[in-house]
Design a protein around this motif. Structure first.
Motif, PDB file in Angstrom:
ATOM      1  N   GLY A 302       0.790  -1.224   0.000  1.00 39.52           N
ATOM      2  CA  GLY A 302       0.000   0.000   0.000  1.00 39.52           C
ATOM      3  C   GLY A 302       0.815   1.264   0.000  1.00 39.52           C
ATOM      4  N   ARG A 303       1.963   1.235  -0.622  1.00 37.88           N
ATOM      5  CA  ARG A 303       2.825   2.420  -0.659  1.00 37.88           C
ATOM      6  C   ARG A 303       2.698   3.104  -2.017  1.00 37.88           C
ATOM      7  NH1 ARG A 303       6.793   1.727   3.449  1.00 37.88           N
ATOM      8  NH2 ARG A 303       6.869  -0.420   4.269  1.00 37.88           N
ATOM      9  N   ALA A 304       2.651   4.409  -1.983  1.00 33.31           N
ATOM     10  CA  ALA A 304       2.646   5.195  -3.222  1.00 33.31           C
ATOM     11  C   ALA A 304       4.081   5.620  -3.539  1.00 33.31           C
ATOM     12  CB  ALA A 304       1.752   6.422  -3.069  1.00 33.31           C
ATOM     13  N   ILE A 305       4.452   5.503  -4.811  1.00 33.09           N
ATOM     14  CA  ILE A 305       5.795   5.892  -5.258  1.00 33.09           C
ATOM     15  C   ILE A 305       5.663   7.124  -6.143  1.00 33.09           C
ATOM     16  CG2 ILE A 305       7.900   5.175  -6.428  1.00 33.09           C
ATOM     17  CD1 ILE A 305       7.147   2.316  -5.947  1.00 33.09           C
ATOM     18  N   GLN A 306       6.377   8.183  -5.769  1.00 32.32           N
ATOM     19  CA  GLN A 306       6.429   9.383  -6.589  1.00 32.32           C
ATOM     20  C   GLN A 306       7.789   9.403  -7.305  1.00 32.32           C
ATOM     21  OE1 GLN A 306       3.838  11.357  -6.939  1.00 32.32           O
ATOM     22  NE2 GLN A 306       2.637  10.212  -5.397  1.00 32.32           N
ATOM     23  N   ARG A 307       7.728   9.487  -8.633  1.00 31.83           N
ATOM     24  CA  ARG A 307       8.957   9.443  -9.444  1.00 31.83           C
ATOM     25  C   ARG A 307       9.238  10.802 -10.055  1.00 31.83           C
ATOM     26  NH1 ARG A 307       5.656   5.191 -10.669  1.00 31.83           N
ATOM     27  NH2 ARG A 307       6.476   3.059 -10.397  1.00 31.83           N
ATOM     28  N   GLN A 308      10.520  11.155 -10.034  1.00 28.88           N
ATOM     29  CA  GLN A 308      10.994  12.355 -10.749  1.00 28.88           C
ATOM     30  C   GLN A 308      12.270  11.955 -11.480  1.00 28.88           C
ATOM     31  OE1 GLN A 308      11.836  15.800  -8.343  1.00 28.88           O
ATOM     32  NE2 GLN A 308      12.619  16.991 -10.076  1.00 28.88           N
ATOM     33  N   LEU A 309      12.065  11.446 -12.696  1.00 32.24           N
ATOM     34  CA  LEU A 309      13.178  10.915 -13.478  1.00 32.24           C
ATOM     35  C   LEU A 309      13.304  11.700 -14.772  1.00 32.24           C
ATOM     36  CD1 LEU A 309      12.463   7.093 -13.028  1.00 32.24           C
ATOM     37  CD2 LEU A 309      13.945   8.562 -11.654  1.00 32.24           C
ATOM     38  N   PRO A 310      14.514  12.096 -15.139  1.00 31.69           N
ATOM     39  CA  PRO A 310      14.697  12.850 -16.377  1.00 31.69           C
ATOM     40  C   PRO A 310      14.449  11.969 -17.601  1.00 31.69           C
ATOM     41  CG  PRO A 310      16.824  12.329 -15.428  1.00 31.69           C
ATOM     42  CD  PRO A 310      15.791  11.888 -14.431  1.00 31.69           C
ATOM     43  N   VAL A 311      14.176  12.648 -18.719  1.00 32.60           N
ATOM     44  CA  VAL A 311      13.947  11.917 -19.965  1.00 32.60           C
ATOM     45  C   VAL A 311      15.277  11.507 -20.600  1.00 32.60           C
ATOM     46  CG1 VAL A 311      12.913  12.042 -22.256  1.00 32.60           C
ATOM     47  CG2 VAL A 311      11.766  13.126 -20.305  1.00 32.60           C
ATOM     48  N   LYS A 312      16.239  12.402 -20.578  1.00 30.22           N
ATOM     49  CA  LYS A 312      17.527  12.130 -21.219  1.00 30.22           C
ATOM     50  C   LYS A 312      18.411  11.284 -20.303  1.00 30.22           C
ATOM     51  CE  LYS A 312      17.572  16.382 -23.963  1.00 30.22           C
ATOM     52  NZ  LYS A 312      18.326  17.612 -24.289  1.00 30.22           N
ATOM     53  N   PRO A 313      19.257  10.479 -20.880  1.00 33.05           N
ATOM     54  CA  PRO A 313      20.166   9.670 -20.053  1.00 33.05           C
ATOM     55  C   PRO A 313      21.226  10.527 -19.379  1.00 33.05           C
ATOM     56  CG  PRO A 313      20.691   9.371 -22.372  1.00 33.05           C
ATOM     57  CD  PRO A 313      19.429  10.186 -22.325  1.00 33.05           C
ATOM     58  N   ILE A 314      21.659  10.105 -18.201  1.00 32.36           N
ATOM     59  CA  ILE A 314      22.744  10.742 -17.457  1.00 32.36           C
ATOM     60  C   ILE A 314      23.751   9.644 -17.131  1.00 32.36           C
ATOM     61  CG2 ILE A 314      23.411  12.041 -15.417  1.00 32.36           C
ATOM     62  CD1 ILE A 314      20.594  13.105 -15.227  1.00 32.36           C
ATOM     63  N   TYR A 315      24.929   9.765 -17.696  1.00 35.25           N
ATOM     64  CA  TYR A 315      25.942   8.738 -17.489  1.00 35.25           C
ATOM     65  C   TYR A 315      26.831   9.117 -16.306  1.00 35.25           C
ATOM     66  CZ  TYR A 315      24.556   6.766 -21.944  1.00 35.25           C
ATOM     67  OH  TYR A 315      23.826   6.190 -22.950  1.00 35.25           O
ATOM     68  N   VAL A 316      26.982   8.153 -15.406  1.00 32.66           N
ATOM     69  CA  VAL A 316      27.769   8.380 -14.196  1.00 32.66           C
ATOM     70  C   VAL A 316      28.919   7.373 -14.153  1.00 32.66           C
ATOM     71  CG1 VAL A 316      25.835   9.327 -12.902  1.00 32.66           C
ATOM     72  CG2 VAL A 316      26.278   6.872 -12.844  1.00 32.66           C
ATOM     73  N   ARG A 317      29.844   7.649 -13.258  1.00 36.35           N
ATOM     74  CA  ARG A 317      31.057   6.828 -13.136  1.00 36.35           C
ATOM     75  C   ARG A 317      30.805   5.696 -12.149  1.00 36.35           C
ATOM     76  NH1 ARG A 317      36.161  10.148 -11.294  1.00 36.35           N
ATOM     77  NH2 ARG A 317      35.249  11.473 -12.904  1.00 36.35           N
ATOM     78  N   ALA A 318      30.067   4.700 -12.598  1.00 35.35           N
ATOM     79  CA  ALA A 318      29.760   3.529 -11.769  1.00 35.35           C
ATOM     80  C   ALA A 318      29.300   2.406 -12.678  1.00 35.35           C
ATOM     81  CB  ALA A 318      28.696   3.852 -10.729  1.00 35.35           C
ATOM     82  N   SER A 319      29.545   1.184 -12.242  1.00 37.44           N
ATOM     83  CA  SER A 319      29.074   0.039 -13.021  1.00 37.44           C
ATOM     84  C   SER A 319      27.591  -0.198 -12.747  1.00 37.44           C
ATOM     85  CB  SER A 319      29.880  -1.209 -12.657  1.00 37.44           C
ATOM     86  OG  SER A 319      29.617  -1.590 -11.320  1.00 37.44           O
ATOM     87  N   ALA A 320      26.950  -0.874 -13.689  1.00 28.53           N
ATOM     88  CA  ALA A 320      25.519  -1.151 -13.531  1.00 28.53           C
ATOM     89  C   ALA A 320      25.262  -2.028 -12.323  1.00 28.53           C
ATOM     90  CB  ALA A 320      24.979  -1.806 -14.805  1.00 28.53           C
ATOM     91  N   ALA A 321      26.154  -2.988 -12.080  1.00 30.25           N
ATOM     92  CA  ALA A 321      25.964  -3.890 -10.948  1.00 30.25           C
ATOM     93  C   ALA A 321      26.064  -3.138  -9.624  1.00 30.25           C
ATOM     94  CB  ALA A 321      26.990  -5.019 -10.999  1.00 30.25           C
ATOM     95  N   ASP A 322      27.072  -2.272  -9.490  1.00 31.77           N
ATOM     96  CA  ASP A 322      27.222  -1.521  -8.244  1.00 31.77           C
ATOM     97  C   ASP A 322      26.067  -0.550  -8.051  1.00 31.77           C
ATOM     98  OD1 ASP A 322      29.540  -2.842  -7.734  1.00 31.77           O
ATOM     99  OD2 ASP A 322      30.880  -1.231  -8.398  1.00 31.77           O
ATOM    100  N   LEU A 323      25.644   0.099  -9.125  1.00 33.79           N
ATOM    101  CA  LEU A 323      24.547   1.054  -9.002  1.00 33.79           C
ATOM    102  C   LEU A 323      23.225   0.347  -8.695  1.00 33.79           C
ATOM    103  CD1 LEU A 323      24.463   4.077  -9.129  1.00 33.79           C
ATOM    104  CD2 LEU A 323      23.828   3.955 -11.530  1.00 33.79           C
ATOM    105  N   GLU A 324      23.023  -0.814  -9.280  1.00 37.51           N
ATOM    106  CA  GLU A 324      21.819  -1.586  -8.971  1.00 37.51           C
ATOM    107  C   GLU A 324      21.813  -2.009  -7.513  1.00 37.51           C
ATOM    108  OE1 GLU A 324      19.874  -5.892 -10.240  1.00 37.51           O
ATOM    109  OE2 GLU A 324      21.122  -4.796 -11.670  1.00 37.51           O
ATOM    110  N   ALA A 325      22.960  -2.462  -7.011  1.00 38.35           N
ATOM    111  CA  ALA A 325      23.034  -2.843  -5.604  1.00 38.35           C
ATOM    112  C   ALA A 325      22.778  -1.650  -4.697  1.00 38.35           C
ATOM    113  CB  ALA A 325      24.399  -3.457  -5.308  1.00 38.35           C
ATOM    114  N   SER A 326      23.236  -0.475  -5.085  1.00 39.30           N
ATOM    115  CA  SER A 326      23.017   0.721  -4.276  1.00 39.30           C
ATOM    116  C   SER A 326      21.539   1.100  -4.239  1.00 39.30           C
ATOM    117  CB  SER A 326      23.847   1.880  -4.832  1.00 39.30           C
ATOM    118  OG  SER A 326      25.224   1.569  -4.827  1.00 39.30           O
ATOM    119  N   PHE A 327      20.880   1.082  -5.419  1.00 40.90           N
ATOM    120  CA  PHE A 327      19.449   1.385  -5.450  1.00 40.90           C
ATOM    121  C   PHE A 327      18.667   0.391  -4.601  1.00 40.90           C
ATOM    122  CE2 PHE A 327      19.981   4.273  -9.055  1.00 40.90           C
ATOM    123  CZ  PHE A 327      18.980   5.197  -8.788  1.00 40.90           C
ATOM    124  N   ASP A 328      18.982  -0.877  -4.743  1.00 37.79           N
ATOM    125  CA  ASP A 328      18.252  -1.896  -3.987  1.00 37.79           C
ATOM    126  C   ASP A 328      18.480  -1.723  -2.489  1.00 37.79           C
ATOM    127  OD1 ASP A 328      17.243  -2.931  -6.299  1.00 37.79           O
ATOM    128  OD2 ASP A 328      18.707  -4.563  -6.454  1.00 37.79           O
TER     129      ASP A 328
END
Length: 433
Positions: A302-328
């Protein structure tokens, strides 16, 4: 170091040269004075027998430069270079005793000439400054040239010694930099003094020891992770036994995610890492994927999620695996530490200096203290590694992790990520954590 070594050598040599040259120059001056005095006495002795028979125009000329000869008689006659009748000349005539002395920067030699019971003439030979200098200038110049040559040779030897030391230290520093950058195969070729060779041997031993410890830890991590396969297999069998439903499909998706994570940990732990890897990831796309992944659990609680995500990509200095683990890790904290029904907000905005800023806010109770990002610390039964993983990812990208209070009164976690470049080298020590 080179300048310091040359300076020390020059200072020591200067003390030695001054101690040596000053007595030598004094001896040279005294020797020159003695030789000039002997020359003057010799000239006076040659003229003494002829003092009464010489005419004023018959005084012989001597080749030595700087010498002047005069013959003064008791009756006032003067032969040779004019000179006043000083007290010394009068004393020589009255006592008939020869004398030498310093006068006007030169040497004066007086030799009385006897005629019967007394002396009626004095031969005077005067050696001026030119005569005094001609005997000492050459030796003085030779002494100074010897000192300058010694200083030059000492500087050249010190330069060669310093170059050898600096080369050994530079090789040692280069090997240390390579090891610090993660190249544990780098080795120092022992060279130079015994102390530097010993430091090089110890640095080689340290690199070997660190390499062995990392390999041992990687193998142990792989073995421990591999033990998860047995409960995962049992879990898959249990899921397969459940009738097909939306919940079953979510469980299968969760199982696949966990299984992929376990396989990745085993592969990374057992794979010999390269000294440098490249990390680059689109944080916008990955944030959208992780929010969608957690949306199903948010809907169930029963949680509401409010998203504010840009349309254009933003490339950062991190691997996908590390960034996925951080988000999770950040999103799982929201579900673990807030009550069901508490909403949360996820936003990704461009950073001021490039990169991106990821913010996750909730309307829960917030952090009880700000020690939550300390590794291994947890107020619940979790491992306490979640936010520390996110912190490591942020710092390795050139950013940082901040926690605080959200505008809704709950917790806020901000992840500043550095901008990706054409090539972002990452230390293997970070990759192995």
């Amino acid at each position: 170091m080179r300048g310091q070594l040359i300076g020390v050598v020059l200072a020591a040599l200067s003390v030695v040269l001054l101690t040596f040259l000053i007595p030598v120059l004094i001896m040279v001056h005294r020797d020159a004075q003695q030789r000039v005095t002997l020359t003057a006495l010799q000239q006076a002795a040659e003229l003494a027998p002829l003092a009464h028979s010489l005419a004023p125009s018959a005084l012989p000329a001597y080749p030595e430069r700087g010498f002047s000869v005069s013959i003064l008689t008791a009756n006032g006659q003067l032969i040779g270079v004019p000179t006043p009748r000083s007290a010394g000349i009068q004393a020589a005539l009255s006592s008939c005793r020869p004398s030498t002395g310093d006068q006007d920067g030169g040497v004066e030699v007086l030799l009385p000439v006897r005629n019967g019971p007394g002396c009626d003439a004095v031969v005077r030979v005067f050696a001026d400054k030119q005569a005094m200098g001609s005997g000492s200038n050459l030796l003085t110049v030779l002494s100074l040239c010897l000192g300058a040559t010694s200083a030059l040779v000492a500087v050249l030897l010190a330069e060669r010694l310093a170059r050898g030391l600096l080369r050994s230290v530079a090789d040692l520093a280069a090997a240390a930099d390579r090891i610090a950058d993660g190249d544990l195969a780098a080795r120092v070729t022992p060279d130079g003094p015994a102390e530097i060779r010993r430091v090089g041997d110890q640095l080689n031993h340290l690199a070997i020891r660190v390499d062995h410890l990392l390999d041992e830890r990687s193998q142990r991590s792989a073995d421990l992770t591999h033990r998860l396969r047995t409960p995962l297999t049992a879990l898959r069998l249990d899921i397969d036994a459940i009738p097909d439903s939306p919940a079953t499909r979510r469980l299968l998706a969760d199982y696949d995610s966990v299984n992929r994570a376990v396989n990745e940990v085993i592969q990374v732990a057992r794979r010999p890492p390269a000294p440098v890897t490249l990390r680059r990831c689109d944080v916008t796309q990955l944030a959208r994927e992780r929010v969608e992944f957690w949306a199903a659990l948010a809907e169930d609680t029963g949680r509401a999620i409010q998203r504010q995500l840009p349309v254009k990509p933003i490339y950062v200095r991190a691997s996908a695996a590390d960034l996925e683990a951080s988000f999770d890790a950040i999103l799982s904290n929201v579900f673990a530490h807030t009550e069901p029904g508490v909403p949360f907000w996820v936003s990704v905005v461009p950073g001021r200096a490039g990169g991106a800023r990821v913010s996750v806010d909730d309307a829960g109770r917030g952090f009880s203290d700000f020690a939550a990002i300390r590794r291994g610390h947890s107020s619940t039964s979790s491992t306490g590694l979640g936010l520390d993983i996110a912190r490591q990812t942020a710092e390795e990208s050139g950013g940082r992790l901040r926690i605080g209070r959200s505008p809704q009164g709950g917790a806020r976690v901000e992840l500043d990520l550095g901008a990706a470049t054409a090539a972002n080298p990452v230390n293997i020590f970070s990759a192995r954590r």
